[in-house]
Enzyme design. Structure first.
Site: not given
Ligand code: BGC
Length: 806
Positions: A319
């Protein structure tokens, strides 16, 4: 100037200068480390032209004028990847292990796709293209506007994950996935960062709207359908957040302490089903820890379970900015670091030079990333046209949202008669919420409100109610402002947008009751990543909302008029204390950009409701076993934690439910707990009404070698055409093990059945699904003996039961 004044002046100037220097350094550091690096590798490589070689057309990617194995699209992907591995150098390999930074995420990348949040970098020497990764679970989250361009790049806001799960219709969800994937294909996005398959452990989790259900079988099957739909376009998915990202409070460092049994039977199960039924291209590891170990650094989770046990073949990515130790991440099986920082790149290089990261480990991850690149449409030089069929997708959105809407109550009210004068009450009726905030949000072109949709369907909106809204809007205009782009994402994380509620006076409601035929009240809620919900004024209705419902009900009913409450929500709220005041309750969820139309289709009876609850609506929040160990007070988002690592506090400073969370309830999540502990609920798991009735009959159960086969007749005995969701629960008789009373094992939705029409549904449940996780033997075990197979319309409305010996 006096000497003392001079000293003070010099002091202030020095502090200011130090401040400016410090800020400048931070900006420089951010730009250097996070934003602006990898320029050579992030730009789109100049792909050489098509060359004819005898009979074969091929793209001469490395410009050597001959057909290399990896350039031959006829060859299997793994053979081509091996060929690249023999040609790619160490430096290029290490580049592939992380993205090219945040530039693209902020819409600043010149060659990039504004709004796309991540990349897999190109390898220009070998002519390998760069790939784009973009959120998210309810539709593609790219920026609709680009500098210097007149045209727009809108994407469809589809219904939120929870609504899609409420359809219990895997074919329909696959169709939605297909449309979503088609938009990605059209806009040049290679991997969609979704679906999100975490379990609704507690109603307050701020991201539940992105997730499907409190039950892993429902989550897993809906998730697999979504992956299959998206990937049928040659676009990848990233199933997230693996694993146990069940709260947003301190999400980057939270340590989820979970028994192996709960992990296996509940939290891992939905992902296991998705991997086995859909083999997604990628999986996103979660920020949190599980039992003390960062998930993105856990060999047990990412290699032993995900790959060795389940057979996952794709790429695992972090993530965004997740995890602490770069080298551990790669060696544990987390192949790709997103969005990538210069620091990580340097750590990887140094780690290899120091002998801490072997070439074998690097090759393993690079090989997986290469296979993903080879499968992509970019690699096929797909000529993306930037012109998805948004009208067709709006129709899919409207249809799927109406199928996931749940009729919770209907006392002789719906469908509405024509030509009614409707008092629209509640600010959300006029400003409907299409989806949640943060990365799960879509920047759609429009959202149809309930007001617009009812007018379009020929209803008259009561003038008094319109004027009340108008003057409220004018008096509070600034609070109705929605932010877009990067600011929108950030604001969404800090304070998710909900229209400010109107404070109706008793007199104005009296006036509405006199002048309108019926009342439609909407209750709106919003939440999103970065923080969790709270009980007061969120799970519980606010005083203003309660008054709005109670007074409307009293005044309308006293004149023999009815009231319907529409719930425009992303998560569960309290319903028990006020539901008597409503004649009908429609749980509309957040249905995407056509939401108002979808709700109206139900109100008018154009669509017969067929959604059922993918989670329980409890009487009290504390009734959930997990509420004893959940951050009930929430906590505002710590913006710094979004882009920093090593957020762990020393052990003696760690706070319960923030830095660590005890999953003491074990497997007793949702209805598994309510049924076992015999707790009354407001609406049970699997519940949902229809305008018609269904008869369940003639249950037949047979046993074959490795599965149990059920067949049952479902007949529409009412007056409306309709669909029914049929659920099969398993219960062990006299179990020696502590087991849930009911566990969902299978479900099916009938097609539309006409009045008097019937269908025979066939289920096949593998006997291996009867197993529980044995903590002592560390494995799945099937208890021999007698089981009950319960076929029902909900977890608390079992129609037929059959015994079976295993
Ligand atoms: C989130 C993810 C997301 C990623 C990219 C993170 O803060 O937890 O779910 O895909 O950002 O935007």
């Amino acid at each position: 100037m006096k000497k003392s004044l001079k000293i003070i002046f010099t002091f202030i100037i020095s502090i200011l200068l130090i401040g400016i220097l410090f800020l400048g350094y931070q900006v420089f550091k951010f730009k250097y480390n996070v934003l602006d690096f990898e320029n050579d590798f992030s730009k789109t490589s100049n792909i050489p032209v098509l060359i004819k070689n005898g009979e074969i057309n091929f793209i001469d990617r490395n410009g050597n004028k001959k057909l290399d194995i990896y350039e031959d699209s006829q060859k299997p992907v793994d053979v081509r990847a091996e060929d690249i591995l023999s040609k790619i150098n160490l430096d290029e390999k290490i580049h592939l292990l992380k993205g090219s930074g945040m530039k693209s995420a902020l819409g600043m990348s010149k060659n990039g796709i504004p709004g796309a949040v991540g990349t897999i970098v190109s390898t220009p020497r070998l002519g390998l293209p760069n790939l784009y990764l973009s959120d998210g679970p309810a539709g593609l989250r790219i920026s609709p506007k680009r500098d210097g361009e007149e045209r727009t790049y809108y994407c469809t806001a589809f219904p939120i994950g929870t609504l899609l799960a409420s359809t219990w219709n895997t074919e329909l969800v696959q169709e939605v996935g297909n449309a979503m994937g088609n938009e990605a294909l059209n806009y040049g996005i290679d991997v969609i960062l979704g679906p999100a398959a975490n379990i609704h452990r507690n109603p307050l989790c701020g991201r539940n709207f992105e997730y499907y259900s409190e039950d892993p079988i429902l989550s897993g099957n809906i998730g697999a359908a979504m992956v299959n739909g998206i990937e049928s376009n040659g676009v990848g998915t990233s199933v997230k957040h693996f694993i146990a990202n069940n709260q947003e409070t301190s999400r980057n460092s939270n340590n989820a302490i979970i028994s192996e049994r709960a992990l296996r039977e509940i939290y891992l199960k939905s992902f296991e089903i998705i991997v086995k039924k859909a083999q997604p291209w990628t999986i996103m590891s979660s920020y949190n820890k599980v039992n003390g170990e960062n998930v993105s650094e856990s060999k047990k989770l990412l290699t032993n379970i995900l790959r060795d046990e389940w057979g996952f073949e794709g790429v695992v990515m972090t993530d965004w900015f997740g995890g602490n130790n770069t080298l551990n991440q790669i060696s544990s099986g987390n192949d790709l670091l997103e969005p990538g920082t210069r620091e990580q790149w340097e750590e990887l290089k140094k780690g290899h030079e120091d002998g801490k990261l072997s070439i074998k480990e690097i090759n393993t991850s690079v090989n997986r990333i290469l296979k993903l690149i080879l499968k992509s449409n970019k690699m096929k030089n797909y000529d993306f046209k930037n012109s998805p069929d948004l009208i067709k997708h709006a129709e899919i959105t409207r249809r799927s949202a109406s199928e996931g809407i749940i009729l919770l109550k209907n006392e002789d009210m719906l469908p509405l008669e024509k030509n009614k004068n409707i008092a629209l009450i509640g600010a959300t009726s006029f400003d409907f919420i299409s989806g949640g905030s943060g990365s799960g949000d879509v920047e759609e072109a429009y959202t149809v409100s309930l007001e617009e949709a009812l007018i379009d369907s020929g209803y008259k909106i009561n003038e008094v109610s319109l004027n009340l809204f108008k003057s409220h809007f004018l008096a509070n205009e600034s609070s109705f402002k929605k932010y877009e782009g990067v600011l929108g994402t950030l604001m969404g994380m800090i304070n998710p947008y909900t229209p400010p509620e109107i404070d109706y006076s008793i007199n104005s409601i009296k006036e509405l009751a006199k002048s309108a035929d019926i009342a439609v009240i909407t209750i709106g809620r919003n939440s999103g990543e970065g923080s969790d919900r709270v009980e007061v004024d969120d799970f519980l209705l606010s005083k203003k909302e309660l008054k709005m419902i109670e007074v409307t009900s009293k005044e309308f009913r006293s004149l023999g008029k009815q009231v319907v409450v529409v719930l425009n929500l992303g998560g569960v709220i309290e319903t028990e204390s006020w539901k008597n005041h409503a004649d009908s309750i429609i749980l509309a969820w957040q249905g995407g950009q056509e939401a108002g139309n979808s709700v109206t289709d139900i109100l008018t009876g154009k669509v017969n409701p067929s959604g059922k609850l993918p989670m329980t609506f409890p009487i009290n929040l504390i009734d959930h076993a997990s509420s004893n160990n959940f951050p009930m007070d929430g906590e505002p988002l710590d913006v710094k934690s979004l882009i920093t690592r090593n957020n762990d506090k020393p052990l003696n400073k760690q706070e319960k439910n923030k830095d660590f969370t005890l999953y003491d309830e074990g497997i007793y999540v949702g209805y598994r707990h309510f049924d076992k502990a015999k707790i009354d609920v407001s609406y049970p798991f699997g519940f949902g009404l229809s305008f018609t009735n269904f008869k369940y009959s003639d249950l037949q159960v047979t046993k074959s070698n490795d599965s149990i086969n059920l067949s049952i007749k479902i007949e529409n005995t009412g007056d409306y055409v309709g669909k029914e969701i049929v659920q099969v629960y398993l219960s062990k008789v006299n179990s020696k093990i502590d087991r849930p009373k009911n566990e969902l094992k299978a479900f099916l939705k009938t097609p539309n059945l006409v009045k008097g029409g019937s269908i025979r549904l066939q289920f096949s449940i593998p006997i291996s699904d009867f197993a529980y996780w044995d903590e002592n033997e560390k494995g799945w075990k099937i208890e021999a003996g007698n089981y009950l197979l319960k076929v029902g319309a909900s977890s608390r409305d079992i129609k037929l039961i059959q015994n079976i010996d295993i």
